[in-house]
Design an enzyme around this catalytic site. Sequence first.
Site, PDB file in Angstrom:
ATOM      1  N   LYS A  55       0.829  -1.189   0.154  1.00  0.00           N
ATOM      2  CA  LYS A  55       0.113   0.144   0.218  1.00  0.00           C
ATOM      3  C   LYS A  55       0.937   1.410   0.009  1.00  0.00           C
ATOM      4  O   LYS A  55       0.544   2.438  -0.492  1.00  0.00           O
ATOM      5  CB  LYS A  55      -0.838   0.014   1.039  1.00  0.00           C
ATOM      6  N   GLN A  99      -4.405  -1.777   9.861  1.00  0.00           N
ATOM      7  CA  GLN A  99      -4.363  -3.170   9.045  1.00  0.00           C
ATOM      8  C   GLN A  99      -4.822  -3.819  10.248  1.00  0.00           C
ATOM      9  O   GLN A  99      -4.315  -4.053  11.403  1.00  0.00           O
ATOM     10  CB  GLN A  99      -2.737  -3.347   9.004  1.00  0.00           C
ATOM     11  N   ASP A 122     -10.933   3.615   4.654  1.00  0.00           N
ATOM     12  CA  ASP A 122     -10.766   2.188   4.533  1.00  0.00           C
ATOM     13  C   ASP A 122     -12.446   1.547   4.774  1.00  0.00           C
ATOM     14  O   ASP A 122     -13.056   0.509   4.474  1.00  0.00           O
ATOM     15  CB  ASP A 122     -10.157   1.416   5.598  1.00  0.00           C
TER      16      ASP A 122
END
Length: 285
Positions: A55, A99, A122
């Site tokens: 990412k 994450q 996200d």
Amino acid sequence: MSQARLMDGTALARRIIEETGERAAVLTERTGTAPCLATVLVCEDPASVTYVRMKQNRCRKAGITSRHVALPAATTTAELVATIEALSADPGVHGILLQHPVGDHIDERAAFEAIAPGKDVDGVTFASFATMSFGLPGFVSCTPGGIMRLLDAYGVDPAGKRAVAVGRSAILGKPVGMLLLARDATVTYCHSRTRDLPAAVREADIVVAAVGRPRLIRGQDVKPGAVVIDAGYNAGNVGDVDFDSAVERASLITPVPGGVGPMTIATLLEQTVAAAARQLGVSEV
């Protein structure tokens, strides 16, 4: 029946990231500030480390600044929440990615909810799920959002079609069902306790496999001509769909890897630039 056409998420994601990079460059030129995505990683899980590095590389290609916060495995829920709240309050950070997984000892939902909705690029908070479900402005969960972009790119209109989401996670199964419902599909959720899963799959015009069980969906259970989206990723580059048999019956199918995965990252970066534009007061880029 001929083999299914592959839905090339890698190529589509590349185009989206290029366009996102152009918008990021315009935003940076107008404001003097580059969009910034903060990634938070608890512990050193090899797969998570790899995902975060990937990412960060994509961020660079898109002209997005990345700020990485690495926390030890022993981090508590309170410490993680405090870290995320500090990033939420930092005007130099425009998007936040936690994450996951974060470890069984951490309340992951509490950590997600520490992300300011305006920085939830996200799409993992309650606020994002609500705005997405009601079709209001906000951020979609990245993998479901990427799936919808793939369907659009390949001319698949969900309206009137039967869609089956195999999986009910808060960041994939549930939101992809809501996005399909918003596009007038008739949606059925299936999961580990669904009786006669094959029968449900056989009725589906669109199948989204997102349960985390390798080759769970067999080709013999795919309706001829169905669109098969494999959002699973298991050891050995194996998805939740038995690709070799499903490709013989579907009309369109995503490969693993190279299907849904790249679209997830592209959606994340696209939403980061959108978040930065809103926070910097730029209406269009």
